[in-house]
Write a protein that holds these residues in place. Structure first.
Motif, PDB file in Angstrom:
ATOM      1  N   LYS A  24      59.190-132.748  11.722  1.00 41.31           N
ATOM      2  CA  LYS A  24      58.977-131.677  12.685  1.00 41.31           C
ATOM      3  C   LYS A  24      58.745-130.367  11.945  1.00 41.31           C
ATOM      4  CE  LYS A  24      62.373-131.542  15.634  1.00 41.31           C
ATOM      5  NZ  LYS A  24      63.608-131.705  16.404  1.00 41.31           N
ATOM      6  N   GLN A  25      57.935-129.501  12.561  1.00 34.42           N
ATOM      7  CA  GLN A  25      57.758-128.173  12.000  1.00 34.42           C
ATOM      8  C   GLN A  25      57.812-127.136  13.107  1.00 34.42           C
ATOM      9  OE1 GLN A  25      53.470-126.999  11.005  1.00 34.42           O
ATOM     10  NE2 GLN A  25      53.464-129.176  10.536  1.00 34.42           N
ATOM     11  N   ASN A  26      58.273-125.946  12.757  1.00 33.71           N
ATOM     12  CA  ASN A  26      58.310-124.836  13.699  1.00 33.71           C
ATOM     13  C   ASN A  26      56.936-124.185  13.712  1.00 33.71           C
ATOM     14  OD1 ASN A  26      61.067-125.279  14.093  1.00 33.71           O
ATOM     15  ND2 ASN A  26      61.579-124.020  12.323  1.00 33.71           N
ATOM     16  N   VAL A  27      56.316-124.194  14.871  1.00 30.79           N
ATOM     17  CA  VAL A  27      54.961-123.660  15.000  1.00 30.79           C
ATOM     18  C   VAL A  27      54.977-122.547  16.037  1.00 30.79           C
ATOM     19  CG1 VAL A  27      52.572-124.221  15.576  1.00 30.79           C
ATOM     20  CG2 VAL A  27      53.994-125.909  14.438  1.00 30.79           C
ATOM     21  N   LEU A  50      63.574-136.025  11.302  1.00 29.91           N
ATOM     22  CA  LEU A  50      64.323-136.642  12.393  1.00 29.91           C
ATOM     23  C   LEU A  50      64.347-138.144  12.162  1.00 29.91           C
ATOM     24  CD1 LEU A  50      65.667-136.631  15.222  1.00 29.91           C
ATOM     25  CD2 LEU A  50      63.369-136.823  16.173  1.00 29.91           C
ATOM     26  N   ILE A  51      65.539-138.705  12.108  1.00 33.09           N
ATOM     27  CA  ILE A  51      65.700-140.143  11.905  1.00 33.09           C
ATOM     28  C   ILE A  51      66.303-140.719  13.177  1.00 33.09           C
ATOM     29  CG2 ILE A  51      66.741-141.948  10.489  1.00 33.09           C
ATOM     30  CD1 ILE A  51      66.916-139.703   8.291  1.00 33.09           C
ATOM     31  N   LYS A  52      65.581-141.651  13.793  1.00 28.11           N
ATOM     32  CA  LYS A  52      66.060-142.309  15.009  1.00 28.11           C
ATOM     33  C   LYS A  52      66.522-143.712  14.631  1.00 28.11           C
ATOM     34  CE  LYS A  52      62.335-141.700  17.686  1.00 28.11           C
ATOM     35  NZ  LYS A  52      61.522-141.560  18.915  1.00 28.11           N
ATOM     36  N   PRO A 110      67.508-130.661   8.056  1.00 32.55           N
ATOM     37  CA  PRO A 110      66.582-129.713   7.445  1.00 32.55           C
ATOM     38  C   PRO A 110      66.240-130.167   6.022  1.00 32.55           C
ATOM     39  CG  PRO A 110      68.576-128.606   8.198  1.00 32.55           C
ATOM     40  CD  PRO A 110      68.799-130.082   8.315  1.00 32.55           C
ATOM     41  N   MET A 111      64.974-130.129   5.688  1.00 31.94           N
ATOM     42  CA  MET A 111      64.550-130.553   4.344  1.00 31.94           C
ATOM     43  C   MET A 111      64.639-129.379   3.376  1.00 31.94           C
ATOM     44  SD  MET A 111      61.432-133.204   5.045  1.00 31.94           S
ATOM     45  CE  MET A 111      60.379-132.101   5.953  1.00 31.94           C
ATOM     46  N   CYS A 112      64.907-129.675   2.112  1.00 35.03           N
ATOM     47  CA  CYS A 112      64.938-128.644   1.068  1.00 35.03           C
ATOM     48  C   CYS A 112      64.144-129.163  -0.127  1.00 35.03           C
ATOM     49  CB  CYS A 112      66.360-128.271   0.693  1.00 35.03           C
ATOM     50  SG  CYS A 112      67.364-129.624   0.082  1.00 35.03           S
ATOM     51  N   ARG A 113      62.879-128.834  -0.117  1.00 30.60           N
ATOM     52  CA  ARG A 113      62.008-129.266  -1.209  1.00 30.60           C
ATOM     53  C   ARG A 113      61.725-128.098  -2.139  1.00 30.60           C
ATOM     54  NH1 ARG A 113      57.965-131.981   2.920  1.00 30.60           N
ATOM     55  NH2 ARG A 113      58.375-129.955   3.789  1.00 30.60           N
ATOM     56  N   GLU A 114      61.336-128.406  -3.330  1.00 26.25           N
ATOM     57  CA  GLU A 114      61.188-127.389  -4.369  1.00 26.25           C
ATOM     58  C   GLU A 114      60.191-126.279  -4.013  1.00 26.25           C
ATOM     59  OE1 GLU A 114      60.366-127.246  -9.164  1.00 26.25           O
ATOM     60  OE2 GLU A 114      60.261-129.133  -8.100  1.00 26.25           O
ATOM     61  N   TYR A 115      59.093-126.632  -3.358  1.00 24.97           N
ATOM     62  CA  TYR A 115      58.053-125.639  -3.082  1.00 24.97           C
ATOM     63  C   TYR A 115      57.953-125.280  -1.609  1.00 24.97           C
ATOM     64  CZ  TYR A 115      56.697-126.598  -7.848  1.00 24.97           C
ATOM     65  OH  TYR A 115      56.710-126.740  -9.190  1.00 24.97           O
TER      66      TYR A 115
END
Length: 120
Positions: A24-27, A50-52, A110-115
């Motif tokens: 998901k992304q906030n748009v 989101l994992i169902k 929430p994802m936390c990726r390097e870039y």
């Protein structure tokens, strides 16, 4: 959606439940109509995973969930899901919600990726 037959069992004798990973992304309106930001339709622009997890015949009181930066462990007396996550997450900011009518656990992380700062 990943769905395994009843023959798929772990060494504990429990079945692996069906699960699905969505992004998901906030748009905002600016992103949608004016394209002012750096966001696009790829998962690189997504902020949340989101994992169902479908846990047939399970009760909320039976569900045990443990999430770390890169791993999700969910089990009940009948099912066990040991899942390496495709992206690192902020496990302490995650949320889990049980939908009894669907017998499904929704885990939002929430994802936390390097870039990730590039996509903001």
């Amino acid at each position: 959606m990943v769905d395994f037959s009843p023959a798929m069992r772990f060494s504990t004798g429990r079945l692996q439940p069906s699960y699905e990973i969505l992004y998901k992304q906030n748009v905002s309106a600016e992103d949608m109509f004016l394209a002012l930001g750096n966001k696009n339709a790829s998962t690189a622009s997504c902020e949340t995973m989101l994992i169902k997890v479908k846990l047939k015949d399970a009760k909320f009181s039976d569900v045990v969930l443990d999430v770390t930066k890169d791993f999700l462990d969910c089990h009940t007396p009948k099912f066990k899901l040991a899942l390496h996550l495709p992206h690192p997450v902020e496990s302490e900011r995650g949320k889990a919600q049980w939908q009894a009518s669907e017998e499904t656990l929704y885990v939002t992380l929430p994802m936390c990726r390097e870039y990730d700062f590039i996509n903001q």
